[in-house]
Design a protein around this motif. Structure first.
Motif, PDB file in Angstrom:
ATOM      1  N   ASP A   1       0.869  -1.173   0.000  1.00  0.00           N
ATOM      2  CA  ASP A   1       0.000   0.000   0.000  1.00  0.00           C
ATOM      3  C   ASP A   1       0.904   1.221   0.000  1.00  0.00           C
ATOM      4  O   ASP A   1       1.642   1.457   0.958  1.00  0.00           O
ATOM      5  CB  ASP A   1      -0.874  -0.062   1.270  1.00  0.00           C
ATOM      6  CG  ASP A   1      -1.806   1.128   1.455  1.00  0.00           C
ATOM      7  OD1 ASP A   1      -1.409   2.270   1.126  1.00  0.00           O
ATOM      8  OD2 ASP A   1      -2.929   0.925   1.957  1.00  0.00           O
TER       9      ASP A   1
ATOM     10  N   PHE B   1      -2.028   3.291  12.753  1.00  0.00           N
ATOM     11  CA  PHE B   1      -1.788   1.914  12.314  1.00  0.00           C
ATOM     12  C   PHE B   1      -1.694   0.953  13.493  1.00  0.00           C
ATOM     13  O   PHE B   1      -2.195  -0.166  13.431  1.00  0.00           O
ATOM     14  CB  PHE B   1      -0.546   1.848  11.410  1.00  0.00           C
ATOM     15  CG  PHE B   1      -0.854   2.369  10.030  1.00  0.00           C
ATOM     16  CD1 PHE B   1      -1.627   1.631   9.144  1.00  0.00           C
ATOM     17  CD2 PHE B   1      -0.429   3.637   9.641  1.00  0.00           C
ATOM     18  CE1 PHE B   1      -1.957   2.127   7.894  1.00  0.00           C
ATOM     19  CE2 PHE B   1      -0.758   4.139   8.391  1.00  0.00           C
ATOM     20  CZ  PHE B   1      -1.514   3.386   7.506  1.00  0.00           C
TER      21      PHE B   1
ATOM     22  N   GLN C   1       1.580   8.860  11.281  1.00  0.00           N
ATOM     23  CA  GLN C   1       0.355   8.066  11.384  1.00  0.00           C
ATOM     24  C   GLN C   1       0.580   6.783  12.194  1.00  0.00           C
ATOM     25  O   GLN C   1      -0.205   5.837  12.113  1.00  0.00           O
ATOM     26  CB  GLN C   1      -0.192   7.745   9.988  1.00  0.00           C
ATOM     27  CG  GLN C   1      -0.715   8.987   9.277  1.00  0.00           C
ATOM     28  CD  GLN C   1      -1.511   8.665   8.022  1.00  0.00           C
ATOM     29  OE1 GLN C   1      -2.137   7.616   7.921  1.00  0.00           O
ATOM     30  NE2 GLN C   1      -1.482   9.563   7.062  1.00  0.00           N
TER      31      GLN C   1
ATOM     32  N   TYR D   1     -11.476   7.631   8.535  1.00  0.00           N
ATOM     33  CA  TYR D   1     -10.271   7.037   7.940  1.00  0.00           C
ATOM     34  C   TYR D   1     -10.026   5.613   8.480  1.00  0.00           C
ATOM     35  O   TYR D   1      -9.746   4.683   7.722  1.00  0.00           O
ATOM     36  CB  TYR D   1      -9.105   7.969   8.303  1.00  0.00           C
ATOM     37  CG  TYR D   1      -7.758   7.671   7.690  1.00  0.00           C
ATOM     38  CD1 TYR D   1      -7.609   7.473   6.318  1.00  0.00           C
ATOM     39  CD2 TYR D   1      -6.616   7.614   8.502  1.00  0.00           C
ATOM     40  CE1 TYR D   1      -6.352   7.234   5.773  1.00  0.00           C
ATOM     41  CE2 TYR D   1      -5.364   7.386   7.970  1.00  0.00           C
ATOM     42  CZ  TYR D   1      -5.231   7.179   6.599  1.00  0.00           C
ATOM     43  OH  TYR D   1      -3.990   6.947   6.061  1.00  0.00           O
TER      44      TYR D   1
ATOM     45  N   ARG E   1      -8.135  -7.171   1.881  1.00  0.00           N
ATOM     46  CA  ARG E   1      -6.802  -7.667   1.511  1.00  0.00           C
ATOM     47  C   ARG E   1      -6.572  -9.061   2.068  1.00  0.00           C
ATOM     48  O   ARG E   1      -5.891  -9.884   1.464  1.00  0.00           O
ATOM     49  CB  ARG E   1      -5.742  -6.688   2.030  1.00  0.00           C
ATOM     50  CG  ARG E   1      -5.822  -5.376   1.278  1.00  0.00           C
ATOM     51  CD  ARG E   1      -5.084  -4.245   1.946  1.00  0.00           C
ATOM     52  NE  ARG E   1      -5.334  -3.010   1.188  1.00  0.00           N
ATOM     53  CZ  ARG E   1      -4.768  -1.860   1.429  1.00  0.00           C
ATOM     54  NH1 ARG E   1      -3.905  -1.749   2.430  1.00  0.00           N
ATOM     55  NH2 ARG E   1      -5.050  -0.811   0.688  1.00  0.00           N
TER      56      ARG E   1
ATOM     57  N   GLY F   1      -1.019   6.652  -2.254  1.00  0.00           N
ATOM     58  CA  GLY F   1      -2.268   7.041  -1.576  1.00  0.00           C
ATOM     59  C   GLY F   1      -2.495   8.529  -1.400  1.00  0.00           C
ATOM     60  O   GLY F   1      -2.849   8.967  -0.297  1.00  0.00           O
ATOM     61  N   PRO F   2      -2.314   9.344  -2.453  1.00  0.00           N
ATOM     62  CA  PRO F   2      -2.534  10.773  -2.256  1.00  0.00           C
ATOM     63  C   PRO F   2      -4.022  11.089  -2.066  1.00  0.00           C
ATOM     64  O   PRO F   2      -4.879  10.290  -2.423  1.00  0.00           O
ATOM     65  CB  PRO F   2      -2.034  11.393  -3.565  1.00  0.00           C
ATOM     66  CG  PRO F   2      -2.210  10.328  -4.588  1.00  0.00           C
ATOM     67  CD  PRO F   2      -1.945   9.033  -3.852  1.00  0.00           C
TER      68      PRO F   2
ATOM     69  N   VAL G   1       3.580   4.693   4.851  1.00  0.00           N
ATOM     70  CA  VAL G   1       2.877   5.913   5.275  1.00  0.00           C
ATOM     71  C   VAL G   1       3.743   6.648   6.315  1.00  0.00           C
ATOM     72  O   VAL G   1       4.422   6.011   7.132  1.00  0.00           O
ATOM     73  CB  VAL G   1       1.492   5.567   5.878  1.00  0.00           C
ATOM     74  CG1 VAL G   1       0.710   6.839   6.188  1.00  0.00           C
ATOM     75  CG2 VAL G   1       0.678   4.668   4.943  1.00  0.00           C
TER      76      VAL G   1
ATOM     77  N   ASP H   1      -9.947   1.956   6.552  1.00  0.00           N
ATOM     78  CA  ASP H   1      -8.753   1.123   6.598  1.00  0.00           C
ATOM     79  C   ASP H   1      -9.066  -0.282   7.126  1.00  0.00           C
ATOM     80  O   ASP H   1      -8.453  -1.266   6.680  1.00  0.00           O
ATOM     81  CB  ASP H   1      -7.661   1.792   7.453  1.00  0.00           C
ATOM     82  CG  ASP H   1      -6.507   2.281   6.575  1.00  0.00           C
ATOM     83  OD1 ASP H   1      -6.271   1.674   5.507  1.00  0.00           O
ATOM     84  OD2 ASP H   1      -5.838   3.258   6.953  1.00  0.00           O
TER      85      ASP H   1
ATOM     86  N   HIS I   1      -4.267   3.476  -2.210  1.00  0.00           N
ATOM     87  CA  HIS I   1      -5.427   3.792  -1.357  1.00  0.00           C
ATOM     88  C   HIS I   1      -5.663   5.309  -1.402  1.00  0.00           C
ATOM     89  O   HIS I   1      -5.435   6.019  -0.422  1.00  0.00           O
ATOM     90  CB  HIS I   1      -5.082   3.313   0.067  1.00  0.00           C
ATOM     91  CG  HIS I   1      -6.216   3.284   1.046  1.00  0.00           C
ATOM     92  ND1 HIS I   1      -7.099   2.244   1.146  1.00  0.00           N
ATOM     93  CD2 HIS I   1      -6.586   4.169   2.019  1.00  0.00           C
ATOM     94  CE1 HIS I   1      -7.963   2.473   2.125  1.00  0.00           C
ATOM     95  NE2 HIS I   1      -7.677   3.637   2.663  1.00  0.00           N
TER      96      HIS I   1
ATOM     97  N   GLY J   1      -7.285   9.003  -1.411  1.00  0.00           N
ATOM     98  CA  GLY J   1      -8.356   9.661  -0.667  1.00  0.00           C
ATOM     99  C   GLY J   1      -9.282  10.359  -1.649  1.00  0.00           C
ATOM    100  O   GLY J   1      -8.927  11.386  -2.214  1.00  0.00           O
TER     101      GLY J   1
ATOM    102  N   TYR K   1       2.425  -1.062   4.634  1.00  0.00           N
ATOM    103  CA  TYR K   1       1.853   0.279   4.475  1.00  0.00           C
ATOM    104  C   TYR K   1       2.981   1.292   4.503  1.00  0.00           C
ATOM    105  O   TYR K   1       3.634   1.466   5.538  1.00  0.00           O
ATOM    106  CB  TYR K   1       0.907   0.598   5.634  1.00  0.00           C
ATOM    107  CG  TYR K   1      -0.340  -0.246   5.682  1.00  0.00           C
ATOM    108  CD1 TYR K   1      -0.329  -1.510   6.257  1.00  0.00           C
ATOM    109  CD2 TYR K   1      -1.545   0.236   5.160  1.00  0.00           C
ATOM    110  CE1 TYR K   1      -1.478  -2.278   6.310  1.00  0.00           C
ATOM    111  CE2 TYR K   1      -2.707  -0.525   5.216  1.00  0.00           C
ATOM    112  CZ  TYR K   1      -2.666  -1.780   5.787  1.00  0.00           C
ATOM    113  OH  TYR K   1      -3.809  -2.534   5.844  1.00  0.00           O
TER     114      TYR K   1
HETATM  115  N1  ARG Z   1      -4.490   9.223   1.963  1.00  0.00           N
HETATM  116  C1  ARG Z   1      -3.684   9.006   3.131  1.00  0.00           C
HETATM  117  C2  ARG Z   1      -2.950  10.291   3.481  1.00  0.00           C
HETATM  118  O1  ARG Z   1      -2.753  11.126   2.624  1.00  0.00           O
HETATM  119  C3  ARG Z   1      -2.663   7.918   2.940  1.00  0.00           C
HETATM  120  C4  ARG Z   1      -3.248   6.562   2.736  1.00  0.00           C
HETATM  121  C5  ARG Z   1      -2.323   5.503   3.223  1.00  0.00           C
HETATM  122  N2  ARG Z   1      -2.882   4.187   3.186  1.00  0.00           N
HETATM  123  C6  ARG Z   1      -3.743   3.704   4.049  1.00  0.00           C
HETATM  124  N3  ARG Z   1      -4.226   2.498   3.844  1.00  0.00           N
HETATM  125  N4  ARG Z   1      -4.136   4.382   5.102  1.00  0.00           N
HETATM  126  O2  ARG Z   1      -2.549  10.447   4.624  1.00  0.00           O
END
Ligand code: ARG
Length: 593
Positions: A119, A349, A345, A317, A328, A122-123, A341, A321, A159, A161, A339
Motif C-alpha cells: 500500500d 496503524f 500516522q 479514515y 486484503r 495514496g494521495p 505511510v 482502513d 489507497h 483519498g 503500508y
Molecule cells: N491518503 C492518506 C494520506 O494522505 C494515505 C493513505 C495511506 N494508506 C492507508 N491504507 N491508510 O494520509
C-alpha cells in the motif's frame, strides 16, 4: 545465491546433528573485517554457554561435523568461539559462472513465495500531489519491485483519498464553472488542481450560498445522487490523471488498475461497524462509536479511542482502513501487508492493526507492517517548503530536478544534441531525487539538497549511473575488437579453473564476492522494507569495480587471454547487476554521460 543462508543452514544442521537444542543457531553473517574471513558464525558462544561447555571446543566439533570443504578454502575457530569462513576461489568461480550468462537469473527465487500487498502513494485527490507524497510513492515502489524480483506475488494498492466533505465543495465549484462555460470537457477547468482547490475554498469561505450548496452536495453524494456522482467522477478522473503524469515521470509502476480508492469500501463500512459491535468491541462515547483497547493504554493509563463512526453517522479514515484490511486478507489473500505511510500516522496503524486482529479481520499468520518514514527537510532543517512557505508541488520539484541536471549535462557535453541532453537530464535528475531519498534509512528525516544529490562523486545516483557508463564503454570497446570475446561462458571445468586462477587476486576476489552477495542483500532489503540496503550495496559494488579496474586492466596490451576472459566476465556481470539493481530502485541507466 544467499551465501549467508547457505552457510547458516549447513552449520546449524551440524549443531542439530551434535544434539544441540532447537534454539541454537549458527548466526552466519558477512564478516566485518576481511582478515576474519568472508563470513563469520557468531552463534556458537551462546549455545555453548547454555550447555555450559567450552565454546572453542564446540566450534571445532561443529566445523568437523559440517565439512565446508566444498565451499570454503579455510574455516577456522577464532577468539572465544567464532567460526571464520574463507570462501574458496573454485566455489566462487562456479557460482559466478552460474549467474553470468545473459539470461541466467542473478538470484535465487524466494521459497516460499508470498502474496504481498504493498500500500503506497495514496494521495488525497482533492489536491495535486506535493512533496509530502514523494517518499511513500518511491519507497513503496522500490520495495514492491525488490520483492517482486525475488518471486513474491505483489499486489500494489493505491489507497487514494477520494471521499469526504471537501468533495462537496469541489463539485459545487466544478458545477458552477460548467454552468458558466457549458463545454463538456472538465479537463481544462481542472488543469491546475491547486488553483481550482483554492478558488473553491475561497468561495466556500466567502459565500454562504456556495457553502450551503457544498454541504448539500456532500449529503447528496453520500446518498448516491446521480448528478453529484457524475461531477465527482469527472473530478476524480482528472485528478488521477495528474497523479499518473507524476508516476510516469517518476518511473513508478502504479497504474489505474492498482487504484483501490477509499470510496471503494463505502458499501462495506456499515458492516464493519456492525461486526465490531456484535463482538462487543464498541462503546458509545458522546454519540460516537469507539473502540477502547486497554492493551494500547497511554503511560498515564488513559486510552485513546479509535472512532469508527461519528455521532452524525459518518465514517472515518480508520473505518475505511479496517474494511480495506479485511478485503486484503479475505479477497486478495495477502500473507504480508505493507503500508508505506508517514511516521506521524504511527498511532493510527497501531490501533487499526490491534483492533483488526481482535476482531478477526485478518488471519493470525498475516504480517501487518507500518513501514514508516520520516520527513523531507529543507536546508534549514525545517519541513521542505517553497521560499514563501507554501507546499511544493511534486511536478515543480521534478521539473527543477530535470532542469538542474540539464544545466550540468550541457556543461559536460555541449556537443550532444539537445533532445538527447534532455533525455539524459530526465534520467539523471529523476534518478538523483529518488536515490537521495532511497539511500537514507527511511525512518529518519533527511535534508533535501540539490548539490549533494546531483554530485557525480559519492553515494549518489549520478555516480552509479556514471559507473555503469564506464563499464558499458569497456564492454562496447571489447565487442568492437577484431576477435570479440565470448561473453557467454559455459560453467565447465576449464572456465571454472581459469576464473578461479584470476580470483586469487584480492581485488578481483573482492569484486566477485560482492557480485555473489546481490541475492542476500536483496533478501534483507525486502525483509526489512529497506531500499537503502540495496543502495549501499550498489555503491559498494561500484567501488569494488573501480578498484578492480584500476588494478586489473582489460583492454591494455600485455593482458593475456586467460586474464582478459575472466575479467570481462566480471565486468559484464557488474554492469548487469548495476542495471538490474538501479532498475529495482526505479532508476534508469544511460549509455553515455
Ligand atoms: N491518503 C492518506 C494520506 O494522505 C494515505 C493513505 C495511506 N494508506 C492507508 N491504507 N491508510 O494520509
Amino acid at each position: 545465491m544467499n551465501i549467508s543462508h547457505l552457510l547458516d543452514t549447513r552449520l546449524t544442521a551440524a549443531m542439530r546433528a551434535l544434539g544441540l537444542p532447537e534454539t541454537a543457531a549458527a548466526q552466519v553473517k558477512p564478516a566485518a573485517n576481511p582478515d576474519f574471513g568472508d563470513y563469520q558464525a557468531n552463534g556458537v558462544m551462546s549455545a555453548a554457554k547454555q550447555l555450559k561447555i567450552n565454546p572453542r571446543e564446540l566450534a571445532q566439533q561443529i566445523l568437523a561435523q559440517a565439512d565446508l570443504s566444498d565451499i570454503a578454502a579455510k574455516a577456522e575457530v577464532a577468539g572465544p568461539g567464532f567460526i571464520n569462513i574463507f570462501i574458496s576461489p573454485e566455489w566462487m568461480a562456479s557460482q559466478i559462472l552460474a549467474i553470468a550468462g545473459p539470461n541466467s537469473p542473478l538470484i535465487q527465487t524466494a521459497d516460499p513465495a508470498q502474496t504481498v500487498v504493498v500500500d503506497y502513494s495514496g494521495p488525497n485527490l482533492a489536491k495535486e500531489m506535493h512533496v509530502g507524497h514523494l517518499r511513500s510513492t518511491i519507497i513503496g515502489d522500490a520495495v514492491a519491485n525488490i520483492l517482486g524480483y525475488q518471486g513474491h506475488r505483489i499486489i500494489r494498492q493505491n489507497h487514494v483519498g477520494d471521499w469526504g466533505t471537501q468533495f462537496g465543495m469541489l463539485i459545487a465549484q466544478l458545477e458552477q464553472l460548467q454552468t458558466r462555460d457549458p463545454s463538456d470537457d472538465a479537463a481544462p477547468k481542472l488543469a491546475d488542481l491547486e488553483a481550482f482547490y483554492r478558488q473553491a475554498k475561497q468561495n466556500f469561505d466567502a459565500d454562504p450560498d456556495f457553502a450551503a450548496l457544498a454541504r448539500e452536495y456532500v449529503v447528496r453524494l453520500q446518498s448516491g445522487d446521480a448528478q453529484c456522482l457524475t461531477l465527482w467522477q469527472q473530478f476524480i478522473d482528472i485528478s488521477l490523471r495528474h497523479c499518473e503524469d507524476v508516476y510516469h515521470r517518476l518511473g513508478v509502476k502504479l497504474t489505474r488498475g492498482d487504484v483501490k480508492a477509499e470510496s471503494a469500501y463505502n458499501a462495506d463500512l456499515p458492516q464493519v461497524v456492525a461486526d465490531l459491535r456484535a463482538q462487543g468491541l464498541l462503546t458509545e462515547d458522546q454519540g460516537a462509536q469507539c473502540a477502547f483497547l486497554p492493551e494500547l493504554a497511554n503511560k498515564d493509563g488513559s486510552i485513546t479511542p479509535i472512532i469508527v463512526q461519528k455521532s452524525d453517522g459518518g465514517y472515518l479514515y480508520a473505518t475505511t482502513d479496517l474494511a480495506a484490511l479485511r478485503h486484503r486478507n479475505a479477497q486478495l489473500k495477502a500473507k504480508r501487508i505493507l503500508y508505506f505511510v508517514d511516521a506521524r500516522q504511527g498511532l493510527h496503524f497501531q490501533q487499526m492493526f490491534a483492533l483488526a486482529r481482535k476482531a478477526g479481520f485478518v488471519d493470525a499468520d498475516v504480517e501487518l507492517e507500518h513501514c514508516a518514514f520520516g520527513s523531507m527537510l529543507g536546508d534549514d532543517g525545517k519541513p521542505f517548503k517553497t521560499r514563501t512557505g507554501g507546499t511544493v508541488k511534486l511536478v515543480d520539484l521534478l521539473q527543477e530536478a530535470e532542469q538542474r541536471a540539464f544545466t550540468l549535462i550541457s556543461e559536460k557535453n555541449p556537443d550532444v544534441p539537445e533532445t538527447e541532453r534532455r533525455e539524459m537530464a530526465h534520467k539523471i535528475g529523476i534518478g538523483a531525487v529518488k536515490y537521495s531519498d532511497l539511500s537514507k534509512n527511511r525512518i529518519s528525516d533527511y535534508v533535501f539538497n540539490w548539490d549533494a544529490m546531483l554530485n557525480f562523486e559519492g553515494n549518489t545516483a549520478p555516480y552509479l549511473q556514471y559507473a555503469y557508463v564506464r563499464i558499458s564503454r569497456i564492454l562496447t570497446a571489447m565487442a568492437e575488437t577484431e576477435t570479440p570475446p565470448k561473453f557467454e561462458q559455459e560453467n565447465n571445468a576449464e572456465n571454472r579453473a581459469e576464473l578461479a586462477a584470476e580470483l586469487k587476486h584480492p581485488v578481483e576476489r573482492a569484486l566477485a564476492l560482492t557480485l555473489l552477495q546481490f541475492g542476500e542483500k536483496l533478501h534483507t532489503a525486502g525483509r526489512d522494507s529497506a531500499p537503502h540496503i540495496l543502495c549501499a550495496y550498489l555503491y559498494d559494488l561500484s567501488g569494488a569495480f573501480m578498484r578492480f579496474y584500476e588494478n586489473c586492466p582489460i583492454l591494455k596490451e600485455g593482458v593475456t587471454e586467460n586474464q582478459r576472459r575472466p575479467r570481462l566476465l566480471l565486468a559484464q556481470l557488474t554492469a548487469r547487476t548495476l542495471k538490474v539493481g538501479l532498475g529495482l530502485l526505479g532508476i534508469e541507466t544511460l549509455e553515455r554521460m
